[in-house]
Write a protein that holds these residues in place. Structure first.
Motif, PDB file in Angstrom:
ATOM      1  N   THR A   1       0.843  -1.202   0.000  1.00  0.00           N
ATOM      2  CA  THR A   1       0.000   0.000   0.000  1.00  0.00           C
ATOM      3  C   THR A   1       0.876   1.249   0.000  1.00  0.00           C
ATOM      4  N   GLY A   2       0.313   2.319  -0.536  1.00  0.00           N
ATOM      5  CA  GLY A   2       0.991   3.607  -0.535  1.00  0.00           C
ATOM      6  C   GLY A   2      -0.030   4.720  -0.446  1.00  0.00           C
ATOM      7  N   THR A   3       0.442   5.894  -0.020  1.00  0.00           N
ATOM      8  CA  THR A   3      -0.435   7.054   0.134  1.00  0.00           C
ATOM      9  C   THR A   3      -0.209   8.013  -1.037  1.00  0.00           C
ATOM     10  N   ALA A   4      -1.255   8.213  -1.787  1.00  0.00           N
ATOM     11  CA  ALA A   4      -1.202   9.142  -2.910  1.00  0.00           C
ATOM     12  C   ALA A   4      -1.652  10.523  -2.447  1.00  0.00           C
ATOM     13  N   THR A   5      -0.840  11.566  -2.812  1.00  0.00           N
ATOM     14  CA  THR A   5      -1.180  12.946  -2.468  1.00  0.00           C
ATOM     15  C   THR A   5      -1.780  13.606  -3.707  1.00  0.00           C
ATOM     16  N   ILE A   6      -3.030  13.978  -3.618  1.00  0.00           N
ATOM     17  CA  ILE A   6      -3.726  14.598  -4.742  1.00  0.00           C
ATOM     18  C   ILE A   6      -3.952  16.060  -4.381  1.00  0.00           C
ATOM     19  N   THR A   7      -3.238  16.961  -5.099  1.00  0.00           N
ATOM     20  CA  THR A   7      -3.350  18.402  -4.864  1.00  0.00           C
ATOM     21  C   THR A   7      -4.428  18.972  -5.773  1.00  0.00           C
ATOM     22  N   VAL A   8      -5.291  19.785  -5.175  1.00  0.00           N
ATOM     23  CA  VAL A   8      -6.377  20.402  -5.936  1.00  0.00           C
ATOM     24  C   VAL A   8      -5.856  21.728  -6.505  1.00  0.00           C
ATOM     25  N   GLY A   9      -5.818  21.835  -7.823  1.00  0.00           N
ATOM     26  CA  GLY A   9      -5.351  23.059  -8.468  1.00  0.00           C
ATOM     27  C   GLY A   9      -6.398  24.157  -8.421  1.00  0.00           C
ATOM     28  N   ASP A  10      -5.897  25.419  -8.485  1.00  0.00           N
ATOM     29  CA  ASP A  10      -6.772  26.573  -8.338  1.00  0.00           C
ATOM     30  C   ASP A  10      -7.311  27.054  -9.677  1.00  0.00           C
ATOM     31  N   ILE A  11      -8.550  27.502  -9.696  1.00  0.00           N
ATOM     32  CA  ILE A  11      -9.135  28.248 -10.797  1.00  0.00           C
ATOM     33  C   ILE A  11      -9.672  29.551 -10.224  1.00  0.00           C
ATOM     34  N   ASN A  12      -9.876  30.546 -11.088  1.00  0.00           N
ATOM     35  CA  ASN A  12     -10.331  31.857 -10.608  1.00  0.00           C
ATOM     36  C   ASN A  12     -11.851  31.833 -10.433  1.00  0.00           C
ATOM     37  N   ASP A  13     -12.269  31.153  -9.371  1.00  0.00           N
ATOM     38  CA  ASP A  13     -13.706  31.057  -9.088  1.00  0.00           C
ATOM     39  C   ASP A  13     -14.119  31.957  -7.937  1.00  0.00           C
ATOM     40  N   ASN A  14     -13.209  32.886  -7.530  1.00  0.00           N
ATOM     41  CA  ASN A  14     -13.532  33.815  -6.454  1.00  0.00           C
ATOM     42  C   ASN A  14     -13.119  35.217  -6.872  1.00  0.00           C
TER      43      ASN A  14
ATOM     44  N   ASP B   1      -9.121  38.014  -1.481  1.00  0.00           N
ATOM     45  CA  ASP B   1      -9.353  37.053  -2.571  1.00  0.00           C
ATOM     46  C   ASP B   1      -8.960  35.678  -2.061  1.00  0.00           C
ATOM     47  N   LYS B   2      -9.879  34.706  -2.180  1.00  0.00           N
ATOM     48  CA  LYS B   2      -9.637  33.356  -1.661  1.00  0.00           C
ATOM     49  C   LYS B   2      -8.806  32.488  -2.608  1.00  0.00           C
ATOM     50  N   ASP B   3      -8.561  32.973  -3.781  1.00  0.00           N
ATOM     51  CA  ASP B   3      -7.798  32.154  -4.726  1.00  0.00           C
ATOM     52  C   ASP B   3      -6.327  32.081  -4.319  1.00  0.00           C
ATOM     53  N   LEU B   4      -5.587  31.264  -5.057  1.00  0.00           N
ATOM     54  CA  LEU B   4      -4.223  30.931  -4.678  1.00  0.00           C
ATOM     55  C   LEU B   4      -3.294  32.121  -4.905  1.00  0.00           C
ATOM     56  N   LYS B   5      -2.514  32.455  -3.863  1.00  0.00           N
ATOM     57  CA  LYS B   5      -1.519  33.517  -3.957  1.00  0.00           C
ATOM     58  C   LYS B   5      -0.249  32.950  -4.600  1.00  0.00           C
TER      59      LYS B   5
ATOM     60  N   ALA C   1      -6.265  39.605 -12.588  1.00  0.00           N
ATOM     61  CA  ALA C   1      -5.528  39.520 -13.833  1.00  0.00           C
ATOM     62  C   ALA C   1      -6.109  38.434 -14.735  1.00  0.00           C
ATOM     63  N   ALA C   2      -6.683  37.369 -14.137  1.00  0.00           N
ATOM     64  CA  ALA C   2      -7.328  36.298 -14.910  1.00  0.00           C
ATOM     65  C   ALA C   2      -8.842  36.476 -14.860  1.00  0.00           C
ATOM     66  N   ASP C   3      -9.493  35.955 -15.874  1.00  0.00           N
ATOM     67  CA  ASP C   3     -10.946  36.043 -15.933  1.00  0.00           C
ATOM     68  C   ASP C   3     -11.571  35.052 -14.946  1.00  0.00           C
ATOM     69  N   LEU C   4     -12.785  35.382 -14.521  1.00  0.00           N
ATOM     70  CA  LEU C   4     -13.523  34.472 -13.641  1.00  0.00           C
ATOM     71  C   LEU C   4     -13.955  33.233 -14.402  1.00  0.00           C
ATOM     72  N   THR C   5     -13.923  32.062 -13.723  1.00  0.00           N
ATOM     73  CA  THR C   5     -14.354  30.807 -14.327  1.00  0.00           C
ATOM     74  C   THR C   5     -14.911  29.902 -13.238  1.00  0.00           C
ATOM     75  N   GLY C   6     -15.852  29.087 -13.617  1.00  0.00           N
ATOM     76  CA  GLY C   6     -16.436  28.150 -12.652  1.00  0.00           C
ATOM     77  C   GLY C   6     -17.304  28.809 -11.608  1.00  0.00           C
ATOM     78  N   THR C   7     -17.765  30.013 -11.878  1.00  0.00           N
ATOM     79  CA  THR C   7     -18.610  30.710 -10.913  1.00  0.00           C
ATOM     80  C   THR C   7     -19.533  31.652 -11.664  1.00  0.00           C
TER      81      THR C   7
ATOM     82  N   LEU D   1     -16.791  43.103  -8.280  1.00  0.00           N
ATOM     83  CA  LEU D   1     -17.449  43.971  -7.312  1.00  0.00           C
ATOM     84  C   LEU D   1     -16.960  45.405  -7.443  1.00  0.00           C
ATOM     85  N   THR D   2     -17.856  46.376  -7.115  1.00  0.00           N
ATOM     86  CA  THR D   2     -17.572  47.807  -7.216  1.00  0.00           C
ATOM     87  C   THR D   2     -17.855  48.465  -5.880  1.00  0.00           C
ATOM     88  N   VAL D   3     -17.015  49.471  -5.519  1.00  0.00           N
ATOM     89  CA  VAL D   3     -17.184  50.183  -4.259  1.00  0.00           C
ATOM     90  C   VAL D   3     -17.166  51.690  -4.548  1.00  0.00           C
ATOM     91  N   PRO D   4     -18.035  52.492  -3.890  1.00  0.00           N
ATOM     92  CA  PRO D   4     -18.018  53.953  -4.072  1.00  0.00           C
ATOM     93  C   PRO D   4     -16.925  54.598  -3.225  1.00  0.00           C
TER      94      PRO D   4
END
Length: 894
Positions: free
Chosen positions: A323-336, A365-369, A425-431, A436-439
């Motif tokens: 047996t072995g442990t596989a590490t599966i990393t979840v990649g980021d998309i600009n969904d926030n 911004d919750k996306d990946l820095k 810098a990237a377009d929104l996707t998956g959302t 958002l706009t602020v006065p």
């Protein structure tokens, strides 16, 4: 593929459990003439093999026998007409092996009786057994029997057996042994993964003679595999999959290996997941991991740890696994989208400020820095139509930085409302979210400012030459707070020509000096003045007055004052183009009109060429030289005057006159041309002097008078190593008389010598080719000295001859005479050499020529010794003219 027919298998003898496996002793199979590799031949039925695994082998390497009794071809096989035969051996761990003879035939025409006879016939054990098999890691006790080896020669000889090779006497040692009777033993466990096969050489010898009774036998011992190796992972179990990936998206592949025998059940792996099965799945045969849902969210969980199992024996429960442990990393998309920390922002800014940072706007911004999904980009979407502000992103904090781009004016707009949108810098996707706009509310703070002119720039039109004191306008300023001009003073900062005066109380502008449009201070008809307004608190403001100088017709069209050249041409009258210039502008300038005010004799005519030029044409033959022609030139308004054009008619080259009589100075070439004859004359003198001093030919002087009327040569020997003065010895004789012209001192020292005049009985001289003189007439002394003393004993000095008075006394001194004759010959040869010398090596040691002026000459003799007794009388120096005139005609190298 051959059609396989099993014709007959004899009845199987029932054996007890302790007996070995049994197979038919003979088998006939009908096959084609040629069998390709992998062709199925037949299947062997093995009975009573309950004690352990059965090992089947073929005596012919062209055939393979699997553990389940299937016989296949390993290589291409050809079956002859008489057929082909090979043996199949079967054995287990409980007893000896059994043999079955397989007969391959390609005809079914045989008799049942023959089949029965062949089938019941017992086969004889042969010397070439098939490969033996042992099981790896077989448990003891040891040694264990493998097989009995029997040679055909054993039937007629008493023999013993020996074995050699790897496992016996080569590494690994002591694994196998063969006793003298031919029994083969194994003595220890063998690892198939390390030693999959052994090849031994068996030999048989006669006990009595010690000689080999059969050929050496190679024996192959194959190590059968046991499932003693668990499968292992080949690559790191690291994988990446994007968040929100669709179900069935491939995450990665698990790669594993097994050291057991390839192709066996021991290496047939199966893959499975022990955890994470709610999100992922794995293909049991290929090991490919895929997603089972589209709910992966990096912002919720960015890594998943999944346990993977690999098991051999096709996943059987008794298979080995890992047996072995596989590490599966979840990649980021600009969904926030970035979010603001406040609902609105406010800032204050002083009026007239420029480039100042007035506000920082933080976002989350919750996306990946620091990927483009996280990096913010701010846009002013409302309220910045005049470009008063600019916004940037802080690369470290990801904040929005709001700056003032242009000065603000509190009096015009005390409050500014902006709307700022935060993007990535990237377009929104998956959302489905949006940016958002602020006065942002900007309050402009009032600052006490200086006066401001009614306009930053004002223009006034003024005609040139406007009289001084003329009012051209006023330029006033107001206080931004009070909107009043009360108390404001006005001053000039810049007025290059001092053309304008400014009233400091009301800002009126008046002409101070003559305004000239053609002045270099005016550019494109514009003249600039900079003004300053100062209020009661000494605050200032500046403005610019632009004076548009309007043109008036104050300049006449003028023709050039330089000469106009008309080139003479054979058979035609010349012409020249006259070009006029006017500093005014249209309509006070061109086109010009040209005319001749008066030309009574019709010598010239003028024709307009274009708006600024006319052609002045010669109408009759005119003399070469300068001509003055009057021309009327007027501008478009008829404003002009009569002017005089200077025209020169001349012969030309390249459009220029060949001679210019007005030149008052000479150029360098003219001076050089004047000095050139002088240089040539000087060079000629130098050449003549050189020619005279280097002339080599001899001059022959013709005697037109008596024997004394010629120039005689005389040598003066300079001191040098070439002349040995001791060799010259004058005979000691007594002189009876000395006459004028003899060598002074010389004759006195030799009293026996007598001198006589060169014109006397001693004879005359003639020039010899070597520059010496020979006697023409001889005296009695020539006979006295056998013709020799005439040349050597009677020498010429200054045109005189020197001899002896008493010849009898000379005859008595024969020894002295002989020496004098020898020295004379030496001098004669040396003088002949000097006469032809050219290199000047001997300086003055050459023959010198002297002139003889003739009888009665006032100069007298020119010999160096002709007037030795008159050293104190130098009067003759006043009468040397004829002498030196003659000497000047003689050139000799000195």
């Amino acid at each position: 593929m051959a059609n396989v027919l099993i014709l007959h298998i004899c009845s199987v003898l029932l054996l007890s459990r302790v007996e070995s496996c049994s197979i038919p002793s003979s088998l006939y199979v009908v096959v084609p003439n040629t069998l390709p590799p992998g062709s199925h031949v037949t299947t062997v039925k093995v009975a009573h093999c309950d004690t352990g695994p059965t090992r089947l082998s073929s005596s012919d390497p062209s055939f393979m026998v699997s553990s389940n009794g299937v016989i296949e071809t390993a290589t291409p096989v050809s079956v002859a007409a008489e057929g082909r035969t090979f043996s199949v051996w079967a054995r287990d761990d409980s007893g000896p092996e059994s043999e079955m003879v397989v007969h391959l035939v390609h005809s079914v025409a045989y008799k049942r009786k023959k089949v029965q006879e062949l089938y019941l016939r017992r086969s004889k054990r042969r010397w070439s057994p098939p490969p033996f098999n042992i099981l790896e890691n077989l448990e003891g006790p040891y040694p264990k029997r493998i097989e009995m080896i029997v040679s055909d020669s054993q039937a007629v000889h008493r023999v013993f057996y020996t074995a050699s090779g790897p496992g016996v006497d080569e590494p690994p040692l002591e694994v196998f042994s063969l006793n003298k009777t031919g029994m083969l033993f194994v003595h220890k466990k063998v690892d198939r993964e390390k030693y999959p096969k052994f090849t031994l050489t068996v030999r048989v010898f006669d006990i009595r003679t010690g000689l080999e009774t059969d050929i050496p036998l190679p024996i192959t011992i194959e190590v059968d595999d046991m499932n003693d190796n668990a499968p292992t992972f080949k690559d790191p179990l690291q994988y990446i999959v994007l968040e929100q990936s669709a179900a069935g998206t491939v995450v990665g592949k698990v790669n594993a290996t097994d050291r057991d025998q390839p192709g066996s059940l021991h290496v047939k792996l199966r893959y499975s997941l022990k955890t994470g099965m709610d999100l992922f799945a794995i293909n049991p045969a290929t090991g490919v991991i895929t997603t089972v849902t589209n709910t992966l969210d990096r912002e919720v969980k960015d890594k998943h740890m999944v346990i993977v199992e690999i098991r051999d024996m096709e996943g059987a429960v008794n298979g080995l696994f890992n047996t072995g442990t596989a590490t599966i990393t979840v990649g980021d998309i600009n969904d926030n989208a970035p979010t603001f920390s406040k609902q609105s922002y406010a800032a204050n800014v002083k009026e007239n400020e420029n480039g100042e940072l007035i506000l920082r706007i933080p976002v989350d911004d919750k996306d990946l820095k620091p990927t483009p999904n996280w990096i913010s980009k701010f846009v002013i979407t409302k309220g910045n139509e005049n470009g008063l502000f600019r916004i940037e992103t802080d690369p470290k904090t990801n904040e929005g930085l709001l700056y003032v781009a242009k000065p603000l004016d509190y009096e015009q707009n005390p409050n500014v409302n902006l709307e700022i949108t935060a993007q990535n810098a990237a377009d929104l996707t998956g959302t489905s979210a949006n940016w958002l706009t602020v006065p942002v509310a900007i309050a402009v703070q009032n600052v006490d400012e200086g006066p401001a002119f009614s306009a930053p720039t004002v223009r006034f039109g003024v005609k040139e030459n406007t009289p001084n004191g003329t009012l051209i306008g006023s330029y006033i300023a107001l206080d931004p707070e009070t909107k009043s001009s009360s108390g404001i003073k006005y001053y000039k900062i810049l007025d290059p020509g001092s053309w304008i005066n400014v009233d400091k109380n009301n800002g009126e502008l008046r002409v101070a000096n003559t305004i000239d449009r053609e002045s270099p201070l005016v550019h494109d008809g514009l003249y600039n003045i900079t003004m300053r307004a100062v209020d009661a608190s000494s605050k200032t403001g500046t403005g610019t007055v632009i004076i548009v100088v309007e043109d008036v017709n104050d300049n006449l069209p003028m023709i050039p004052t330089s000469e106009l050249v008309v080139c003479e041409k054979e058979g035609e009258l010349g012409s020249v183009v006259v070009v006029a210039e006017d500093n005014d502008q249209t309509p006070f300038a061109s086109p010009f009109s040209f005319s001749l005010p008066s030309d009574p004799d019709g010598r010239w005519s003028v024709t307009s060429l274009n708006g600024t030029a006319a052609t002045l044409q010669q109408m009759k033959e005119l003399p070469t030289g300068k001509h003055m022609v009057d021309l009327d030139v007027k501008d478009l308004q008829g404003f002009g005057k009569t002017q005089t054009a200077t025209v020169r008619i001349c012969s030309c080259r390249n459009g220029a006159c060949l001679v210019n009589p007005n030149s008052k100075s000479l150029g360098p070439m003219a001076l050089l041309a004047m000095l050139l004859p002088l240089f040539l004359l000087l060079l000629l003198g130098l050449l003549l002097a050189l020619f005279c001093s280097t002339k080599k030919e001899h001059h022959e002087f013709v005697d037109v008078g008596d024997s004394g009327g010629i120039l005689l040569k005389s040598n003066i020997e300079s001191p040098g190593e070439e002349v040995d003065s001791s060799l010259i010895t004058v005979p000691t004789t007594r002189a009876e008389s000395v006459v004028k012209g003899s060598v002074k001192g010389f004759a006195a020292a030799n009293p026996g010598w007598v001198t006589s005049n060169g014109s006397g009985t001693m004879g005359t001289k003639s020039i010899h080719e070597n520059g010496m003189y020979n006697d023409v007439a001889t005296s009695d002394m020539d006979h006295l000295y056998s013709g020799q003393f005439n040349q050597y004993g009677a020498q010429s000095f200054g045109g005189n001859y020197m001899g002896t008075a008493d010849n009898r006394q000379l005859n008595q001194d024969t020894t002295l005479l002989h020496n004098w004759q020898t020295n004379g010959r030496y001098l004669h040869q040396k003088l002949g050499y000097f006469g032809t010398e050219e290199d000047g090596r001997f300086a003055d040691d050459v023959s010198h020529a002297y002139g003889y002026e003739g009888v009665g000459s006032a100069a007298g003799s020119v010999g160096c010794c002709s007037d030795i007794g008159d050293d104190d009388h130098l009067d003759f120096l006043n009468a040397l003219g004829p002498k030196f005139k003659t000497l000047g005609e003689v050139c000799r190298k000195t």
